[in-house]
Design a protein around this motif. Structure first.
Motif, PDB file in Angstrom:
ATOM      1  N   LEU A   1     -32.357  31.433 -43.760  1.00 51.43           N
ATOM      2  CA  LEU A   1     -30.771  31.950 -43.369  1.00 51.43           C
ATOM      3  C   LEU A   1     -30.795  32.740 -42.304  1.00 51.43           C
ATOM      4  O   LEU A   1     -29.865  32.768 -41.599  1.00 51.43           O
ATOM      5  N   ILE A   2     -31.828  33.745 -42.005  1.00 52.47           N
ATOM      6  CA  ILE A   2     -31.723  34.544 -40.775  1.00 52.47           C
ATOM      7  C   ILE A   2     -31.652  33.756 -39.707  1.00 52.47           C
ATOM      8  O   ILE A   2     -31.172  34.058 -38.535  1.00 52.47           O
ATOM      9  N   GLN A   3     -32.724  32.813 -39.702  1.00 52.42           N
ATOM     10  CA  GLN A   3     -33.113  31.980 -38.665  1.00 52.42           C
ATOM     11  C   GLN A   3     -31.760  31.304 -38.104  1.00 52.42           C
ATOM     12  O   GLN A   3     -31.600  31.096 -36.861  1.00 52.42           O
ATOM     13  N   SER A   4     -31.199  30.687 -38.854  1.00 50.13           N
ATOM     14  CA  SER A   4     -29.911  29.988 -38.627  1.00 50.13           C
ATOM     15  C   SER A   4     -28.707  30.919 -38.223  1.00 50.13           C
ATOM     16  O   SER A   4     -27.963  30.520 -37.126  1.00 50.13           O
ATOM     17  N   LEU A   5     -28.788  32.141 -38.564  1.00 47.91           N
ATOM     18  CA  LEU A   5     -28.070  32.962 -37.914  1.00 47.91           C
ATOM     19  C   LEU A   5     -28.075  33.351 -36.637  1.00 47.91           C
ATOM     20  O   LEU A   5     -27.155  33.587 -35.737  1.00 47.91           O
ATOM     21  N   GLN A   6     -29.382  33.602 -36.252  1.00 50.93           N
ATOM     22  CA  GLN A   6     -29.726  34.008 -35.088  1.00 50.93           C
ATOM     23  C   GLN A   6     -29.447  32.645 -34.119  1.00 50.93           C
ATOM     24  O   GLN A   6     -29.316  33.228 -32.629  1.00 50.93           O
ATOM     25  N   ALA A   7     -29.525  31.861 -34.445  1.00 46.94           N
ATOM     26  CA  ALA A   7     -29.289  30.631 -33.810  1.00 46.94           C
ATOM     27  C   ALA A   7     -27.904  30.246 -33.320  1.00 46.94           C
ATOM     28  O   ALA A   7     -27.226  29.649 -32.241  1.00 46.94           O
ATOM     29  N   VAL A   8     -27.048  31.042 -33.862  1.00 46.93           N
ATOM     30  CA  VAL A   8     -25.508  30.943 -33.667  1.00 46.93           C
ATOM     31  C   VAL A   8     -25.142  31.609 -32.432  1.00 46.93           C
ATOM     32  O   VAL A   8     -25.559  32.713 -32.166  1.00 46.93           O
ATOM     33  N   GLN A   9     -24.564  30.806 -31.494  1.00 46.08           N
ATOM     34  CA  GLN A   9     -24.123  31.484 -30.296  1.00 46.08           C
ATOM     35  C   GLN A   9     -22.725  32.303 -30.654  1.00 46.08           C
ATOM     36  O   GLN A   9     -21.834  31.605 -30.860  1.00 46.08           O
ATOM     37  N   PRO A  10     -22.782  33.560 -30.224  1.00 40.76           N
ATOM     38  CA  PRO A  10     -21.282  34.223 -30.516  1.00 40.76           C
ATOM     39  C   PRO A  10     -20.232  33.674 -29.547  1.00 40.76           C
ATOM     40  O   PRO A  10     -20.530  33.255 -28.495  1.00 40.76           O
ATOM     41  N   LYS A  11     -19.010  33.614 -30.238  1.00 43.18           N
ATOM     42  CA  LYS A  11     -17.877  33.000 -29.208  1.00 43.18           C
ATOM     43  C   LYS A  11     -17.500  33.930 -28.128  1.00 43.18           C
ATOM     44  O   LYS A  11     -16.918  33.733 -27.055  1.00 43.18           O
ATOM     45  N   ILE A  12     -17.723  35.281 -28.700  1.00 39.80           N
ATOM     46  CA  ILE A  12     -17.284  36.524 -27.512  1.00 39.80           C
ATOM     47  C   ILE A  12     -18.544  37.180 -27.304  1.00 39.80           C
ATOM     48  O   ILE A  12     -19.070  37.706 -28.165  1.00 39.80           O
ATOM     49  N   LYS A  13     -18.715  37.560 -26.197  1.00 41.19           N
ATOM     50  CA  LYS A  13     -19.795  38.433 -25.844  1.00 41.19           C
ATOM     51  C   LYS A  13     -19.487  39.894 -25.585  1.00 41.19           C
ATOM     52  O   LYS A  13     -18.342  40.141 -25.178  1.00 41.19           O
ATOM     53  N   ALA A  14     -20.321  40.874 -25.791  1.00 46.69           N
ATOM     54  CA  ALA A  14     -19.840  42.098 -25.678  1.00 46.69           C
ATOM     55  C   ALA A  14     -19.333  42.516 -24.266  1.00 46.69           C
ATOM     56  O   ALA A  14     -18.392  43.589 -24.215  1.00 46.69           O
ATOM     57  N   SER A  15     -19.891  41.983 -23.341  1.00 53.01           N
ATOM     58  CA  SER A  15     -19.428  42.476 -22.040  1.00 53.01           C
ATOM     59  C   SER A  15     -18.043  41.770 -21.756  1.00 53.01           C
ATOM     60  O   SER A  15     -17.364  42.412 -20.948  1.00 53.01           O
ATOM     61  N   GLU A  16     -17.542  41.022 -22.393  1.00 52.71           N
ATOM     62  CA  GLU A  16     -16.140  40.623 -22.286  1.00 52.71           C
ATOM     63  C   GLU A  16     -15.190  41.391 -23.123  1.00 52.71           C
ATOM     64  O   GLU A  16     -13.912  41.060 -22.837  1.00 52.71           O
ATOM     65  N   THR A  17     -15.571  42.414 -23.964  1.00 50.63           N
ATOM     66  CA  THR A  17     -14.693  42.974 -24.788  1.00 50.63           C
ATOM     67  C   THR A  17     -14.263  44.276 -23.650  1.00 50.63           C
ATOM     68  O   THR A  17     -14.794  44.814 -22.969  1.00 50.63           O
TER      69      THR A  17
END
Ligand SMILES: Nc1ncnc2c1ncn2[C@@H]1O[C@H](COP(=O)(O)OP(=O)(O)OP(=O)(O)O)[C@@H](O)[C@H]1O
Length: 263
Positions: free
Chosen positions: A247-263
């Motif tokens: 479960l954790i492995q699959s969550l880590q593989a998810v690419q966030p749609k918004i990056k922190a630098s873009e906020t």
């Protein structure tokens, strides 16, 4: 201890508890209708002299015996009259009056002096009824030998008990279960799996876990491949991490749609 009942034709001995939960004894003469309270406790026997209705005997501590009236010509009664009962006699009395014990304890009074007076009134009422039963037709007595005991029958005390009827508890049939013995740990480490390095490091350093258990070894690769699985394993064998790590492995593989630098 001198038996004070010797001077009375008919006696009634009962006990109650005072405010300090000390057991006190109330000794009352039926004919004189006066109470002798704070009667002696301990090993004690009390016998009516003649045709009393019911004689209560305090044979020993915590035991109240209820002995029915007996004919004054009864040798057993005559022998024990005016004497303390010996231990053997007490044992006989216990066995004889075993069924009556609860009825005697039913006369226990745990309350105040007011309650004791009320109890005494009730007892007197019972005794009056008992006295009338001598002159009138007895309520219950066996037909056999009724003529012999005519005029000497004691009032019948019906005793109910919750503990007399103990039904047999049937055995519940249940299928025999053979205990599963499986090897819990394996020699395989988590590094053999295609897991994120941070996840393996956390397992090793934070949880101090390096090698997989059997259920983890069989489950994690299946779940990482995206398949569903129904896993059954004994308790404590590591099922939580078996589905938690994928479960954790699959969550880590998810690419966030918004990056922190873009906020
Ligand atoms: N690979 C491992 N190595 C050492 N300890 C482990 C491993 N995996 C799990 N454990 C530890 O074993 C204990 C039991 O694990 P877990 O609760 O996951 O078992 P379970 O099979 O889910 O139990 P239950 O059936 O009661 O839910 C936990 O303290 C857990 O940290």
């Amino acid at each position: 201890m001198a038996d004070p009942c010797q001077s009375y034709r008919c006696v009634f001995v009962d006990f109650y508890f005072d405010t300090r939960w000390t057991r006190k004894y109330s000794h009352r003469c039926l004919h004189e209708e006066k109470a002798h309270e704070d009667f002696q406790s301990g090993c004690y026997s009390c016998f009516a002299e003649t045709d009393c209705c019911v004689v209560f005997i305090m044979a020993e501590d915590m035991l109240m015996l209820n002995i029915s009236n007996q004919d004054s010509t009864d040798s057993h009664f005559s022998e024990r009259k005016h004497t303390k009962s010996s231990s053997g006699h007490k044992w006989t009395a216990k066995k004889t009056a075993n069924g009556k014990r609860k009825a005697s304890f039913g006369n226990q009074d745990y309350g105040s002096a007011k309650q004791r007076k009320l109890n005494a009134k009730i007892s007197t009422k019972h005794e009056d009824q008992a006295a009338s039963s001598f002159t009138s037709k007895p309520k219950t007595s066996p037909k056999i030998g009724q003529e012999e005991h005519k005029g000497h029958d004691r009032p019948f005390i019906k005793t109910s008990s919750l503990f007399r009827n103990n039904p047999e508890i049937p055995d519940v049939l249940s299928p025999a279960v053979t205990q599963v013995k499986e090897k819990v740990f394996t020699r395989n480490s988590f590094q053999e799996l295609d897991l994120h390095p941070h996840l393996v490091a956390t397992l090793n350093k934070v949880l101090n876990i390096s090698s997989m258990t059997s259920v983890q070894k069989q489950t994690i690769p299946v779940l990482l491949s995206g398949k569903d699985a129904v896993v059954r394993s004994q308790t404590g064998s590591g099922k939580t991490l078996a589905y938690g790590i994928p479960l954790i492995q699959s969550l880590q593989a998810v690419q966030p749609k918004i990056k922190a630098s873009e906020t």
